[in-house]
Structures are given as structure tokens and as C-alpha cells.
Design an enzyme around this catalytic site. Structure first.
Site, PDB file in Angstrom:
ATOM      1  N   HIS A   8      -5.889  -2.430   9.949  1.00 45.14           N
ATOM      2  CA  HIS A   8      -7.122  -3.199   9.789  1.00 45.14           C
ATOM      3  C   HIS A   8      -7.711  -3.464  11.172  1.00 45.14           C
ATOM      4  O   HIS A   8      -8.119  -4.589  11.472  1.00 45.14           O
ATOM      5  CB  HIS A   8      -6.843  -4.532   9.085  1.00 45.14           C
ATOM      6  CG  HIS A   8      -6.429  -4.409   7.646  1.00 45.14           C
ATOM      7  ND1 HIS A   8      -6.354  -5.483   6.800  1.00 45.14           N
ATOM      8  CD2 HIS A   8      -6.071  -3.329   6.902  1.00 45.14           C
ATOM      9  CE1 HIS A   8      -5.956  -5.070   5.587  1.00 45.14           C
ATOM     10  NE2 HIS A   8      -5.775  -3.766   5.634  1.00 45.14           N
ATOM     11  N   TYR A  20      -8.090  24.218  22.979  1.00 45.96           N
ATOM     12  CA  TYR A  20      -7.663  23.096  23.788  1.00 45.96           C
ATOM     13  C   TYR A  20      -6.165  23.187  24.036  1.00 45.96           C
ATOM     14  O   TYR A  20      -5.377  23.403  23.128  1.00 45.96           O
ATOM     15  CB  TYR A  20      -8.004  21.799  23.049  1.00 45.96           C
ATOM     16  CG  TYR A  20      -7.871  20.555  23.881  1.00 45.96           C
ATOM     17  CD1 TYR A  20      -8.698  20.343  24.968  1.00 45.96           C
ATOM     18  CD2 TYR A  20      -6.919  19.588  23.561  1.00 45.96           C
ATOM     19  CE1 TYR A  20      -8.584  19.185  25.717  1.00 45.96           C
ATOM     20  CE2 TYR A  20      -6.800  18.440  24.298  1.00 45.96           C
ATOM     21  CZ  TYR A  20      -7.633  18.247  25.376  1.00 45.96           C
ATOM     22  OH  TYR A  20      -7.514  17.097  26.121  1.00 45.96           O
ATOM     23  N   TYR A  73     -18.798  13.984  20.380  1.00 43.78           N
ATOM     24  CA  TYR A  73     -18.101  15.218  20.000  1.00 43.78           C
ATOM     25  C   TYR A  73     -16.689  14.986  19.464  1.00 43.78           C
ATOM     26  O   TYR A  73     -16.158  15.775  18.678  1.00 43.78           O
ATOM     27  CB  TYR A  73     -18.092  16.202  21.179  1.00 43.78           C
ATOM     28  CG  TYR A  73     -17.055  15.911  22.249  1.00 43.78           C
ATOM     29  CD1 TYR A  73     -15.757  16.397  22.116  1.00 43.78           C
ATOM     30  CD2 TYR A  73     -17.366  15.156  23.383  1.00 43.78           C
ATOM     31  CE1 TYR A  73     -14.799  16.131  23.081  1.00 43.78           C
ATOM     32  CE2 TYR A  73     -16.423  14.876  24.336  1.00 43.78           C
ATOM     33  CZ  TYR A  73     -15.138  15.376  24.196  1.00 43.78           C
ATOM     34  OH  TYR A  73     -14.193  15.106  25.136  1.00 43.78           O
ATOM     35  N   GLU A  81       0.825  -1.218   0.000  1.00 42.38           N
ATOM     36  CA  GLU A  81       0.000   0.000   0.000  1.00 42.38           C
ATOM     37  C   GLU A  81       0.854   1.261   0.000  1.00 42.38           C
ATOM     38  O   GLU A  81       0.402   2.326   0.428  1.00 42.38           O
ATOM     39  CB  GLU A  81      -0.942   0.016   1.207  1.00 42.38           C
ATOM     40  CG  GLU A  81      -1.945  -1.128   1.261  1.00 42.38           C
ATOM     41  CD  GLU A  81      -3.006  -1.089   0.166  1.00 42.38           C
ATOM     42  OE1 GLU A  81      -2.876  -0.317  -0.801  1.00 42.38           O
ATOM     43  OE2 GLU A  81      -3.966  -1.871   0.282  1.00 42.38           O
ATOM     44  N   HIS A 110      -1.690   2.972   8.572  1.00 41.23           N
ATOM     45  CA  HIS A 110      -2.816   2.252   7.954  1.00 41.23           C
ATOM     46  C   HIS A 110      -3.006   0.962   8.746  1.00 41.23           C
ATOM     47  O   HIS A 110      -2.047   0.239   8.993  1.00 41.23           O
ATOM     48  CB  HIS A 110      -2.509   1.947   6.486  1.00 41.23           C
ATOM     49  CG  HIS A 110      -3.430   0.917   5.900  1.00 41.23           C
ATOM     50  ND1 HIS A 110      -4.805   1.032   5.948  1.00 41.23           N
ATOM     51  CD2 HIS A 110      -3.197  -0.262   5.262  1.00 41.23           C
ATOM     52  CE1 HIS A 110      -5.355  -0.023   5.363  1.00 41.23           C
ATOM     53  NE2 HIS A 110      -4.405  -0.828   4.958  1.00 41.23           N
ATOM     54  N   HIS A 164     -12.317  -2.398   4.019  1.00 38.98           N
ATOM     55  CA  HIS A 164     -10.865  -2.598   4.067  1.00 38.98           C
ATOM     56  C   HIS A 164     -10.290  -2.244   5.445  1.00 38.98           C
ATOM     57  O   HIS A 164      -9.833  -3.119   6.158  1.00 38.98           O
ATOM     58  CB  HIS A 164     -10.217  -1.769   2.949  1.00 38.98           C
ATOM     59  CG  HIS A 164      -8.737  -1.947   2.837  1.00 38.98           C
ATOM     60  ND1 HIS A 164      -8.053  -1.845   1.651  1.00 38.98           N
ATOM     61  CD2 HIS A 164      -7.776  -2.190   3.775  1.00 38.98           C
ATOM     62  CE1 HIS A 164      -6.761  -2.055   1.845  1.00 38.98           C
ATOM     63  NE2 HIS A 164      -6.580  -2.255   3.124  1.00 38.98           N
TER      64      HIS A 164
END
Ligand SMILES: [Zn+2]
Length: 218
Positions: free
Chosen positions: A96, A210, A115, A75, A94, A157
Site C-alpha cells: 500500500h 539491456y 520510458y 490476500e 503486495h 487499494h
């Protein structure tokens, strides 16, 4: 941070995500930008077989930059296209992770049931449309879906998270998996009430403050 430090940080993040159960086998991949170089986990990487030396350096076209013994993750183009599109991004994860995968199979965005959805940059978490794994089309679909956000689902995916550091991308991976699990729980309990645009605008305003000593009142 020099390249060696970044390679070590990637190895540690692979182990951290594996320990947390957010990666199965060698299905995920992680990268960091280092100037013109992109440091990425090799195909088939898992904590047990990964060392800093096995991290692969490629350019934005996916060309190997060193005499590497390993090949980059299948990927790799998702990573290179994200770096090309988003100059502010320094790291990509990335994964799964189970709950992200489960929601990705609905092939629709995660709506603002909580939120914290807003902490990914918009009012929902997008889902990139389905394309075959390892394809250029998948990379382009992810870039388009993630634009304006710090992460997204990938239809049927998994997910990606982006960061200005690898620490941030790792934290957002954990956060997205947590939100996915909580959304599934909420939908099992009933129909979640979604936050309104006005409520979300207030959340975005608070996120901007924040970390500052004074949160806006009212
Ligand atoms: Zn994948």
C-alpha cells in the site's frame, strides 16, 4: 535456494520495504514459490514481529501445509492465483505504498509519461478494477490486469509487483512507487506528453538488449 533461505529472504524484504516507507503497519504481504509450496507472510505481519518460522506455507488452494501457529495473509489468493497463472513468476509483493495508492484511486492505468513504464512489460501500467479486499474476485481481477506485465495498480487499494526472484519483485515495487510519485509530480507541473507507440517500441527493443555489451544504435 532452500526453504529456510527463502523464509529469511521474505523476512528481510518485509523489513526493507518498511524501512523505505513502502509499507504501513501490516497492510502489505510478500510470498515466494518453493516447488509446490507457497511461502507467504502471515496475517498481521510486520518487521517487528516477523521471524522465518512464522512465514506460512500453503498450497495453491490456500491450504496450510504445516502445523502453523499463524494464518496466511488475508490476500493469499492474489498470490496463489498469480503463481497458477504465471509459471515464470517466483515472487510476489503486495504493498500500500503511498503514491501507488494515490494513483490507484484514479482507477485507471498509468500512461507512458516516462520510458521506464515499459520496463513493466507493456506500454502502460494497468490498474485492476475495484473488488473488496480479501475477495476471490480481487485475486482474479489482479491476475487479469497483470497478465503480460510485471506489476499493476489495484483500484482504490494499492499495487503488486512480480519477480523471477524476490529481489526483482522488491526492486519493481520501489520502481513502481517512484514512477507513481513522478507521474503525480508531472501532472502537477502540467500535462505530461505521452510517448508514442513508435517511441515505446524502440524502448522495448533497448530493454531486450539491456545488459548486453552492445546497445542498438540509432
Ligand atoms: Zn492490500
Amino acid at each position: 535456494m532452500n526453504e529456510e533461505d527463502k523464509r529469511r529472504e521474505i523476512v528481510e524484504m518485509v523489513a526493507r520495504l518498511e524501512t523505505m516507507g513502502l509499507n504501513h503497519g501490516s497492510s502489505g504481504n510478500i510470498s515466494m514459490r518453493h516447488g509446490e509450496r507457497i511461502l507467504i507472510t502471515p496475517a498481521g505481519a510486520r518487521a517487528a514481529n516477523l521471524t522465518a518460522a512464522r512465514i506460512v506455507a500453503i498450497d495453491v488452494e490456500g491450504e496450510l501445509l504445516d502445523d502453523a501457529e499463524a494464518v496466511p495473509s488475508t490476500e493469499w489468493r492474489i498470490h496463489t492465483e498469480l503463481y497458477r497463472d504465471r509459471p515464470e513468476i517466483e515472487a510476489v509483493v503486495h504493498s500500500h505504498a503511498d503514491h501507488c495508492v494515490a494513483l490507484s484511486c484514479l482507477q485507471k492505468p498509468v500512461p507512458p509519461f516516462h520510458y521506464m513504464i515499459a520496463s513493466f512489460g507493456g506500454n502502460s501500467i494497468p490498474c485492476a478494477h475495484y473488488e473488496p479486499f480479501g475477495s476471490d474476485a480481487l485475486a482474479f481481477a489482479v491476475v487479469e490486469a497483470a497478465r503480460g506485465h510485471m506489476g499493476c495498480l489495484m483500484a482504490s487499494h494499492g499495487m503488486i509487483a512480480l519477480g523471477r526472484s524476490l529481489g526483482q519483485a522488491g526492486d519493481l515495487t520501489v520502481k513502481l512507487e517512484t514512477l507513481a510519485r513522478q507521474y503525480i509530480l508531472a501532472t502537477k507541473a502540467g500535462t505530461p506528453v505521452l510517448l508514442t507507440e513508435e517511441q515505446l517500441a524502440e524502448v522495448h527493443r533497448r530493454y531486450r538488449y539491456y545488459g548486453h555489451s552492445k546497445m542498438p544504435r540509432a
